[in-house]
Write a protein that holds these residues in place. Structure first.
Motif, PDB file in Angstrom:
ATOM      1  N   ASP A  83       0.828  -1.212   0.000  1.00 31.47           N
ATOM      2  CA  ASP A  83       0.000   0.000   0.000  1.00 31.47           C
ATOM      3  C   ASP A  83       0.861   1.259   0.000  1.00 31.47           C
ATOM      4  O   ASP A  83       0.567   2.219  -0.713  1.00 31.47           O
ATOM      5  CB  ASP A  83      -0.932   0.014   1.213  1.00 31.47           C
ATOM      6  N   ALA A  87       1.009   4.048  -3.016  1.00 29.79           N
ATOM      7  CA  ALA A  87       0.746   5.467  -2.770  1.00 29.79           C
ATOM      8  C   ALA A  87       1.898   6.321  -3.297  1.00 29.79           C
ATOM      9  O   ALA A  87       1.679   7.350  -3.954  1.00 29.79           O
ATOM     10  CB  ALA A  87       0.521   5.712  -1.278  1.00 29.79           C
ATOM     11  N   THR A 107      -4.311  11.520  -3.659  1.00 31.28           N
ATOM     12  CA  THR A 107      -2.968  10.930  -3.635  1.00 31.28           C
ATOM     13  C   THR A 107      -2.147  11.538  -2.505  1.00 31.28           C
ATOM     14  O   THR A 107      -1.499  10.820  -1.739  1.00 31.28           O
ATOM     15  CB  THR A 107      -2.252  11.150  -4.980  1.00 31.28           C
ATOM     16  N   ARG A 110      -3.386  10.304   0.861  1.00 34.61           N
ATOM     17  CA  ARG A 110      -3.042   8.894   1.087  1.00 34.61           C
ATOM     18  C   ARG A 110      -1.585   8.772   1.526  1.00 34.61           C
ATOM     19  O   ARG A 110      -1.262   8.002   2.430  1.00 34.61           O
ATOM     20  CB  ARG A 110      -3.297   8.077  -0.186  1.00 34.61           C
ATOM     21  N   CYS A 111      -0.706   9.518   0.902  1.00 40.60           N
ATOM     22  CA  CYS A 111       0.711   9.489   1.292  1.00 40.60           C
ATOM     23  C   CYS A 111       0.895  10.002   2.717  1.00 40.60           C
ATOM     24  O   CYS A 111       1.630   9.386   3.502  1.00 40.60           O
ATOM     25  CB  CYS A 111       1.563  10.286   0.312  1.00 40.60           C
ATOM     26  N   GLU A 113      -1.308   9.945   5.091  1.00 41.09           N
ATOM     27  CA  GLU A 113      -1.899   8.933   5.972  1.00 41.09           C
ATOM     28  C   GLU A 113      -0.949   7.759   6.201  1.00 41.09           C
ATOM     29  O   GLU A 113      -0.788   7.285   7.324  1.00 41.09           O
ATOM     30  CB  GLU A 113      -3.208   8.438   5.342  1.00 41.09           C
TER      31      GLU A 113
END
Length: 146
Positions: A83, A87, A107, A110-111, A113
């Motif tokens: 994952d 990302a 994007t 997500r990075c 996170e």
């Protein structure tokens, strides 16, 4: 291929500055495999044969298998990437092709996170750095010795 200028010989201070950036990203806390995936993916998008040839053996030495190296061209469809790697590869694609859509919030978020702010910033700087090297190598038609 027609010979072009040697920037490293003509603009030594510029290359020293680039090496300062390279030393920064090389010394970052990111895993070596993640750094090499970024370098190879951006170089693939940019069609930079010099950098692909340079970084493939380094990627293998860092533990990236040939199977994963081959799957990098179609990482979005491959189950071989974590994952975090997916990302970061998405961010690499989008920052390398920045004129297409910028870096979308999804994007970026997500990075953040998965990696946190510091590692995301380090990934961004790795992406910026390899893109700069790609542009130097491509525009001067550098050829790798191997």
């Amino acid at each position: 291929m027609q010979k072009r200028i040697d920037i490293s010989g003509l603009q030594t201070k510029a290359i020293e500055a680039m090496m300062g950036l390279e030393n920064y990203v090389s010394g970052s806390e990111l895993p070596a495999t993640l750094k090499e995936l970024i370098k190879l993916r951006a170089s693939m998008i940019n069609n930079c044969a010099y950098c692909i040839q340079m970084h493939t053996p380094v990627a293998q030495q860092s533990g990236i298998t040939v199977q994963r190296l081959m799957a990098l061209a179609a990482w979005q469809e491959s189950p071989l990437f974590s994952d975090v790697e997916c990302a970061v590869l998405a961010m690499t694609d989008e920052m390398t092709l920045i004129a297409d859509q910028g870096l979308p919030e999804a994007t970026y978020n997500r990075c953040i996170e998965l990696l946190g702010e510091t590692a995301t910033a380090q990934c961004m700087m790795q992406i910026v750095t390899i893109n700069a090297w790609n542009r130097i190598a491509i525009s001067t038609k550098m050829e790798h010795a191997s």
